[in-house]
Write a protein that holds these residues in place. Structure first.
Motif, PDB file in Angstrom:
ATOM      1  N   GLY A 155      46.996  35.061  41.038  1.00 36.35           N
ATOM      2  CA  GLY A 155      47.316  36.443  41.404  1.00 36.35           C
ATOM      3  C   GLY A 155      47.284  37.370  40.204  1.00 36.35           C
ATOM      4  O   GLY A 155      46.835  38.508  40.302  1.00 36.35           O
ATOM      5  N   ALA A 156      47.769  36.865  39.062  1.00 33.14           N
ATOM      6  CA  ALA A 156      47.777  37.694  37.848  1.00 33.14           C
ATOM      7  C   ALA A 156      46.354  38.085  37.468  1.00 33.14           C
ATOM      8  O   ALA A 156      46.071  39.240  37.173  1.00 33.14           O
ATOM      9  CB  ALA A 156      48.435  36.926  36.701  1.00 33.14           C
ATOM     10  N   VAL A 157      45.446  37.106  37.506  1.00 31.28           N
ATOM     11  CA  VAL A 157      44.049  37.389  37.153  1.00 31.28           C
ATOM     12  C   VAL A 157      43.428  38.317  38.195  1.00 31.28           C
ATOM     13  O   VAL A 157      42.720  39.270  37.864  1.00 31.28           O
ATOM     14  CB  VAL A 157      43.237  36.073  37.045  1.00 31.28           C
ATOM     15  CG1 VAL A 157      41.789  36.365  36.693  1.00 31.28           C
ATOM     16  CG2 VAL A 157      43.857  35.157  36.006  1.00 31.28           C
TER      17      VAL A 157
ATOM     18  N   LEU B 107      42.934  48.288  30.184  1.00 32.37           N
ATOM     19  CA  LEU B 107      44.227  48.199  30.862  1.00 32.37           C
ATOM     20  C   LEU B 107      45.231  48.988  30.021  1.00 32.37           C
ATOM     21  O   LEU B 107      45.092  49.062  28.803  1.00 32.37           O
ATOM     22  CB  LEU B 107      44.673  46.740  30.960  1.00 32.37           C
ATOM     23  CG  LEU B 107      44.619  46.043  32.324  1.00 32.37           C
ATOM     24  CD1 LEU B 107      43.250  46.194  32.957  1.00 32.37           C
ATOM     25  CD2 LEU B 107      44.965  44.574  32.215  1.00 32.37           C
ATOM     26  N   SER B 108      46.237  49.554  30.692  1.00 36.54           N
ATOM     27  CA  SER B 108      47.223  50.306  29.928  1.00 36.54           C
ATOM     28  C   SER B 108      48.148  49.335  29.188  1.00 36.54           C
ATOM     29  O   SER B 108      48.100  48.124  29.409  1.00 36.54           O
ATOM     30  CB  SER B 108      48.032  51.206  30.861  1.00 36.54           C
ATOM     31  OG  SER B 108      48.904  50.405  31.632  1.00 36.54           O
ATOM     32  N   ILE B 109      48.970  49.898  28.313  1.00 35.42           N
ATOM     33  CA  ILE B 109      49.913  49.082  27.551  1.00 35.42           C
ATOM     34  C   ILE B 109      50.787  48.265  28.501  1.00 35.42           C
ATOM     35  O   ILE B 109      50.949  47.055  28.352  1.00 35.42           O
ATOM     36  CB  ILE B 109      50.770  49.998  26.663  1.00 35.42           C
ATOM     37  CG1 ILE B 109      49.885  50.627  25.589  1.00 35.42           C
ATOM     38  CG2 ILE B 109      51.932  49.245  26.053  1.00 35.42           C
ATOM     39  CD1 ILE B 109      50.453  51.873  24.969  1.00 35.42           C
TER      40      ILE B 109
ATOM     41  N   LEU C  58      41.252  43.576  39.647  1.00 31.84           N
ATOM     42  CA  LEU C  58      41.212  44.739  40.542  1.00 31.84           C
ATOM     43  C   LEU C  58      41.383  46.028  39.756  1.00 31.84           C
ATOM     44  O   LEU C  58      40.656  46.996  39.963  1.00 31.84           O
ATOM     45  CB  LEU C  58      42.326  44.634  41.590  1.00 31.84           C
ATOM     46  CG  LEU C  58      42.030  43.844  42.855  1.00 31.84           C
ATOM     47  CD1 LEU C  58      43.160  44.028  43.854  1.00 31.84           C
ATOM     48  CD2 LEU C  58      40.713  44.284  43.480  1.00 31.84           C
ATOM     49  N   ILE C  59      42.373  46.022  38.834  1.00 30.23           N
ATOM     50  CA  ILE C  59      42.620  47.230  38.041  1.00 30.23           C
ATOM     51  C   ILE C  59      41.386  47.561  37.217  1.00 30.23           C
ATOM     52  O   ILE C  59      40.948  48.701  37.155  1.00 30.23           O
ATOM     53  CB  ILE C  59      43.837  47.028  37.107  1.00 30.23           C
ATOM     54  CG1 ILE C  59      45.099  46.789  37.930  1.00 30.23           C
ATOM     55  CG2 ILE C  59      44.029  48.243  36.208  1.00 30.23           C
ATOM     56  CD1 ILE C  59      46.305  46.429  37.095  1.00 30.23           C
ATOM     57  N   GLN C  60      40.801  46.527  36.606  1.00 29.98           N
ATOM     58  CA  GLN C  60      39.624  46.773  35.767  1.00 29.98           C
ATOM     59  C   GLN C  60      38.452  47.269  36.599  1.00 29.98           C
ATOM     60  O   GLN C  60      37.710  48.146  36.174  1.00 29.98           O
ATOM     61  CB  GLN C  60      39.222  45.487  35.040  1.00 29.98           C
ATOM     62  CG  GLN C  60      40.190  45.133  33.935  1.00 29.98           C
ATOM     63  CD  GLN C  60      39.732  43.928  33.159  1.00 29.98           C
ATOM     64  OE1 GLN C  60      39.476  42.881  33.729  1.00 29.98           O
ATOM     65  NE2 GLN C  60      39.634  44.057  31.856  1.00 29.98           N
ATOM     66  N   MET C  61      38.323  46.708  37.790  1.00 29.10           N
ATOM     67  CA  MET C  61      37.234  47.113  38.665  1.00 29.10           C
ATOM     68  C   MET C  61      37.387  48.593  39.021  1.00 29.10           C
ATOM     69  O   MET C  61      36.430  49.347  39.025  1.00 29.10           O
ATOM     70  CB  MET C  61      37.280  46.256  39.929  1.00 29.10           C
ATOM     71  CG  MET C  61      36.020  46.321  40.710  1.00 29.10           C
ATOM     72  SD  MET C  61      35.709  44.938  41.796  1.00 29.10           S
ATOM     73  CE  MET C  61      37.116  44.431  42.521  1.00 29.10           C
ATOM     74  N   ARG C  62      38.630  48.985  39.289  1.00 31.01           N
ATOM     75  CA  ARG C  62      38.898  50.364  39.677  1.00 31.01           C
ATOM     76  C   ARG C  62      38.603  51.317  38.512  1.00 31.01           C
ATOM     77  O   ARG C  62      38.115  52.417  38.694  1.00 31.01           O
ATOM     78  CB  ARG C  62      40.366  50.481  40.089  1.00 31.01           C
ATOM     79  CG  ARG C  62      40.647  51.630  41.021  1.00 31.01           C
ATOM     80  CD  ARG C  62      42.141  51.788  41.201  1.00 31.01           C
ATOM     81  NE  ARG C  62      42.786  52.031  39.928  1.00 31.01           N
ATOM     82  CZ  ARG C  62      44.057  51.715  39.662  1.00 31.01           C
ATOM     83  NH1 ARG C  62      44.790  51.115  40.571  1.00 31.01           N
ATOM     84  NH2 ARG C  62      44.588  51.973  38.478  1.00 31.01           N
TER      85      ARG C  62
END
Lengths: 309, 377
Positions: free
Chosen positions: B10-12, A94-96, B17-21
């Motif tokens: 929602g935070a998790v 993840l970015s900063i 989602l970001i990590q999956m992408r």
């Protein structure tokens, strides 16, 4: 009473299997102070910190953290404590900004975006906020972790060896920031192996094999020690160290470049032991108070004897 | 003190989602595995292979032998690739695997036939893969009854075989053409979901433990259920995307029909996905690193693919294997999907398979949550 104390626990005990990791640990930390937590690896520092922030339940003992019961109010403690783990434990992929944003969301901060913006600005990472955390150097990772830990404006900061493997300049900057935070009223409990960091703490607690061996200001801990130390300066102190080692009255000998620390509990015996060497040319002898490190090594001696004997 | 918070879930969820992408490999796996498996299984696995290479050894060229060979080819199972002369050559071709059958028409075949001596035509089959040979051999068995009807006319009509006292009629229902893809593709949905859902959840949670980020998660005001929900939700979405991919590909590539309702299918899907995700979550609470999680996934995956009726006919398995198969969610899910897609069945027609699925899901979820709680300490 507890209003002035950030941490007030007594007789915390924790075992993993048959091994007692923390044994009857008690500590009272006043608000706004910086306390150092020292001790060899495996001495129970991490376990103690985890019990303080509600990650682990003690087997016995009780107490409060920020006035909340560590047994029953772990959720409230977690809200108000910032805990920085020994290993970098934010997301490298993840970015900063995304890392900070995640933390802000988990703490359900109302001014999430502004808080994250401010944190990035304070870090001086505005230009690199989209950079993945995994690509940061050790020093920057540690600063990011600190920023994430204080994002939700905790009242107590628990830092578990935050500066391991970080260069001296970064360590100094880090400690300057710790003191700034303490000046704003934050209480800090930090574990470390570095003696210079211990000397920057208001109080230190020395833990070994689950028990507290010494506590107080650096001066108090040194003063309470029964150790006498002579400092020898000279070109070939290494050879001298070999000769002194093991002589009756000499408990520990350590070389620091061109100086030698010779220590013993019995001042008279120590003096008799070094007497034959004092006249030797090329060495300057000076009686001194032991360093913090000498004291700690001395404190550990009975345990080492028990382990080897 | 604090209830379940949607914004924390929602935070998790967002983080996942970001990590999956970012994790291209996993992302590629999620989309790639269904397509690759579909193509592999759909095209490559065929339990009723046709056009098998055949060598013919005709010692008596005549109208009868030509008719016989043509009839064999017309059955669809035989494709003449070698015309040979002599037994030895045939044996060598069979041994090397160049052909699956050797058909030998003996010398003097037509004369013996005309004399009513009932001459024999020898078909040697490579039966090392019994499934491959069975249908072809079955087709040959029908030939003598009819193949020479046209040639045996007039004075030779007495040589026509007498009609068999009874006739066996085989109706292939639901898949009259016997197209393997019809059976394989619906089953594949279960296999693909088992593989990816279990593995990806197991890895996603184990990764947090392995990288040390789990400690941080636990130190924050996140409850176990919030972590579990936030982590599982993106993968439920992924599961539905995978199924959509498979369904579209099944339609476009293999023309697999969808006779039942999509609603029934998605209900069964939800149950099945939740069951598998819970298994994955449970694995992650046991495994201490991603490699272990992977190995445990296969421990669950193999019986799911082998004993569920996907690979081998369920009723053909020994009883103990059927018992294991009955416990596995894939067995029941596969029956439901085949029922919905190929037979147009409704869920209430298949309650016998719906209940076990629900039971397994509840059990797996309970174990996952219990195990997760314990790892807090």
């Amino acid at each position: 009473m507890s209003g002035a104390l950030a941490i007030d626990v007594s007789e915390l005990t924790k075992s993993f299997g048959a091994r007692k990791v923390v044994d009857k640990f008690s500590i009272q930390v006043p608000k706004g102070q910086v306390w150092g937590f020292l001790g060899p690896n495996g001495s129970g520092k991490t376990t103690t910190i985890r019990m303080l922030c509600g990650l682990l339940l003690p087997d016995s003992g009780s107490g409060t953290c920020l006035g909340y019961d560590i047994r029953k109010q772990a959720a409230l403690i977690k809200r108000n404590v910032g805990y920085m783990t020994q290993k970098f434990s934010f997301y490298e992929d993840l970015s900063i900004r995304e890392n900070l944003d995640f933390v802000a969301r988990v703490y359900e901060m109302d001014d999430r975006v502004r808080a994250v913006d401010q944190a990035i600005e304070r870090l001086g990472l505005v230009e690199r906020q989209q950079q993945l955390a995994g690509t940061l150097s050790g020093g920057w990772k540690q600063r990011l972790a600190l920023a994430a830990c204080i994002l939700h404006r905790p009242q107590l900061l628990l830092l578990d060896e935050p500066t391991a493997g970080v260069d001296p300049q970064a360590r100094r900057d880090f400690w300057d920031e710790i003191h700034q935070l303490a000046a704003q009223g934050l209480t800090v409990l930090v574990s470390t192996h570095y003696m210079d960091e211990a000397e920057r703490c208001d109080r230190i607690v020395y833990l070994a094999y689950g028990t507290v061996l010494a506590r107080g200001t650096v001066g108090e801990v040194i003063g309470a020690s029964t150790l006498n130390t002579w400092i020898v300066t000279g070109e070939d102190v290494r050879a001298l160290a070999g000769e002194l080692q093991g002589r009756p009255g000499v408990d520990q000998v350590s070389v620091f470049g061109v100086t030698l620390h010779v220590s013993g509990t019995d001042a008279g015996a120590l003096e008799r032991a070094i007497e034959p060497y004092r006249a030797r040319a090329g060495f300057a002898w000076k009686k001194s108070s032991p360093s913090l490190e000498d004291v700690f090594i001395h404190l550990m001696a009975p345990f080492r004897a028990r382990l080897t004997g | 003190m604090f209830g379940i918070s949607l914004s924390r879930i929602g935070a998790v969820f967002l983080k996942e989602l970001i990590q999956m992408r970012r994790d291209r490999l996993t992302f590629g796996m999620i989309i790639g595995i269904p397509i690759i498996q579909l193509i592999l299984f759909g095209y490559a696995i065929n339990s009723d292979p046709k056009h098998l290479p055949t060598a013919i050894n005709v010692q008596d060229p005549s109208v009868y032998s030509r008719t016989l060979v043509r009839a064999l080819e017309n059955s669809g199972y035989f494709r003449v690739t070698h015309v040979i002369n002599g037994e030895r050559e045939g044996a060598a071709l069979l041994a090397s695997g160049s052909v699956a059958f050797v058909v030998t028409v003996p010398p003097e075949f037509s004369r013996a036939l005309a004399r009513g001596e009932r001459p024999q035509v020898l078909i040697e089959a490579d039966a090392s893969d019994p499934a491959a040979a069975a249908n072809a051999v079955g087709a040959v068995a029908q030939l003598p009854a009819t193949v020479f009807n046209r040639e045996l006319s007039g004075g030779l009509s007495s040589l026509r075989p007498t009609p068999a006292p009874f006739e066996v009629v085989v109706h292939r229902r639901y898949n009259p053409e016997g197209i393997s893809a019809y059976n394989v593709v619906p089953g594949l949905i279960g296999v693909i979901l088992t593989m990816t859902m279990v593995m990806i959840t197991a890895l996603a949670v184990t990764r947090e433990v392995e990288r040390g980020t789990m400690e941080n998660l636990l130190a924050m005001p996140l409850q176990p259920f919030e972590v579990m929900a936030g982590k599982i939700l993106p993968y439920i979405v992924m599961g539905y995307i995978q199924v959509t991919v498979v369904l579209i590909a099944a339609r476009v590539l293999f023309g697999v029909p969808m006779l039942g309702s999509y609603f029934d299918l998605s209900i069964a899907l939800a149950l099945f996905i939740a069951a598998n995700l819970s298994v994955g979550f449970t694995i992650s609470t046991v495994a201490s690193n991603q490699l272990q999680a992977m190995q445990m996934t296969f421990f669950f995956f193999l019986p799911s693919i082998l004993l569920s009726g996907f690979m081998f006919p369920f009723r053909g398995m020994p009883e103990w294997a059927q018992w294991i198969g009955t416990v596995l969610p894939n067995t029941h899910f596969m029956r439901i999907v085949r029922g919905v897609m190929l037979k147009g069945s409704h869920l209430h027609d298949m309650l016998a398979d719906v209940w076990p699925l629900i039971a397994f899901m509840l059990f797996a979820m309970a174990v996952a949550l219990l195990r997760y709680r314990r790892t807090l300490d």
